[in-house]
Design a protein around this motif. Sequence first.
Motif, PDB file in Angstrom:
ATOM      1  N   UNK A 287       0.834  -1.203   0.000  1.00  0.00           N
ATOM      2  CA  UNK A 287       0.000   0.000   0.000  1.00  0.00           C
ATOM      3  C   UNK A 287       0.868   1.253   0.000  1.00  0.00           C
ATOM      4  N   UNK A 288       1.864   1.284   0.871  1.00  0.00           N
ATOM      5  CA  UNK A 288       2.761   2.431   0.923  1.00  0.00           C
ATOM      6  C   UNK A 288       3.560   2.557  -0.373  1.00  0.00           C
ATOM      7  N   UNK A 289       4.042   1.440  -0.897  1.00  0.00           N
ATOM      8  CA  UNK A 289       4.771   1.462  -2.167  1.00  0.00           C
ATOM      9  C   UNK A 289       3.906   1.924  -3.325  1.00  0.00           C
ATOM     10  N   UNK A 290       2.660   1.469  -3.346  1.00  0.00           N
ATOM     11  CA  UNK A 290       1.733   1.906  -4.391  1.00  0.00           C
ATOM     12  C   UNK A 290       1.465   3.395  -4.326  1.00  0.00           C
ATOM     13  N   UNK A 291       1.340   3.924  -3.103  1.00  0.00           N
ATOM     14  CA  UNK A 291       1.132   5.372  -2.960  1.00  0.00           C
ATOM     15  C   UNK A 291       2.367   6.134  -3.429  1.00  0.00           C
ATOM     16  N   UNK A 292       3.548   5.665  -3.070  1.00  0.00           N
ATOM     17  CA  UNK A 292       4.778   6.333  -3.485  1.00  0.00           C
ATOM     18  C   UNK A 292       4.933   6.278  -5.000  1.00  0.00           C
ATOM     19  N   UNK A 293       4.689   5.121  -5.582  1.00  0.00           N
ATOM     20  CA  UNK A 293       4.787   4.987  -7.037  1.00  0.00           C
ATOM     21  C   UNK A 293       3.805   5.924  -7.724  1.00  0.00           C
ATOM     22  N   UNK A 294       2.584   6.014  -7.213  1.00  0.00           N
ATOM     23  CA  UNK A 294       1.583   6.897  -7.815  1.00  0.00           C
ATOM     24  C   UNK A 294       2.005   8.358  -7.742  1.00  0.00           C
ATOM     25  N   UNK A 295       2.491   8.780  -6.580  1.00  0.00           N
ATOM     26  CA  UNK A 295       2.867  10.186  -6.405  1.00  0.00           C
ATOM     27  C   UNK A 295       4.096  10.541  -7.244  1.00  0.00           C
ATOM     28  N   UNK A 296       5.123   9.684  -7.211  1.00  0.00           N
ATOM     29  CA  UNK A 296       6.340   9.970  -7.972  1.00  0.00           C
ATOM     30  C   UNK A 296       6.059   9.929  -9.471  1.00  0.00           C
ATOM     31  N   UNK A 297       5.301   8.942  -9.931  1.00  0.00           N
ATOM     32  CA  UNK A 297       4.961   8.859 -11.353  1.00  0.00           C
ATOM     33  C   UNK A 297       4.124  10.063 -11.775  1.00  0.00           C
ATOM     34  N   UNK A 298       3.190  10.488 -10.930  1.00  0.00           N
ATOM     35  CA  UNK A 298       2.376  11.663 -11.236  1.00  0.00           C
ATOM     36  C   UNK A 298       3.251  12.909 -11.363  1.00  0.00           C
ATOM     37  N   UNK A 299       4.181  13.082 -10.430  1.00  0.00           N
ATOM     38  CA  UNK A 299       5.062  14.253 -10.466  1.00  0.00           C
ATOM     39  C   UNK A 299       5.963  14.218 -11.704  1.00  0.00           C
ATOM     40  N   UNK A 300       6.488  13.046 -12.030  1.00  0.00           N
ATOM     41  CA  UNK A 300       7.337  12.943 -13.213  1.00  0.00           C
ATOM     42  C   UNK A 300       6.537  13.148 -14.496  1.00  0.00           C
TER      43      UNK A 300
END
Length: 125
Positions: free
Chosen positions: A104-117
């Motif tokens: 869950x935490x990894x999915x949130x991080x991936x979503x936020x970082x991918x969104x920012x990139x």
Amino acid sequence: MMNFLVKTIANGAALAVAVWLVGGITLTGANAGEKTLTLLAVLLLFGVVNTVVKPVVKLLALPLFIVTLGLIALVVNALMLMVTSWLADSFELGFHVDGFWPALLGGMIISVVAWALHLAIPDRD
């Protein structure tokens, strides 16, 4: 084609950030080169899972998306990361997610970082 490559690299960076920040997500390898190749293979698996499995899960969970006002998307992202981990274990890749909470935490991080990139690298359209 170039846009696809840039977005794929952005998602790979997001996955690398999740591996780096979340203790329950591990990427193993003898050296940096082996870890990079493993990350690329996991990125390919993650892309296939998100392309093939995620739309089916989202369709089946549509009532939950409505009831939770979209918050179930966090759980769906975690499940996709766990499926990727299971497939990586099946292919004997050095990638593992230790359970739901790290996923869950990894999915949130991936979503936020991918969104920012993706904001930093907009589509050419």
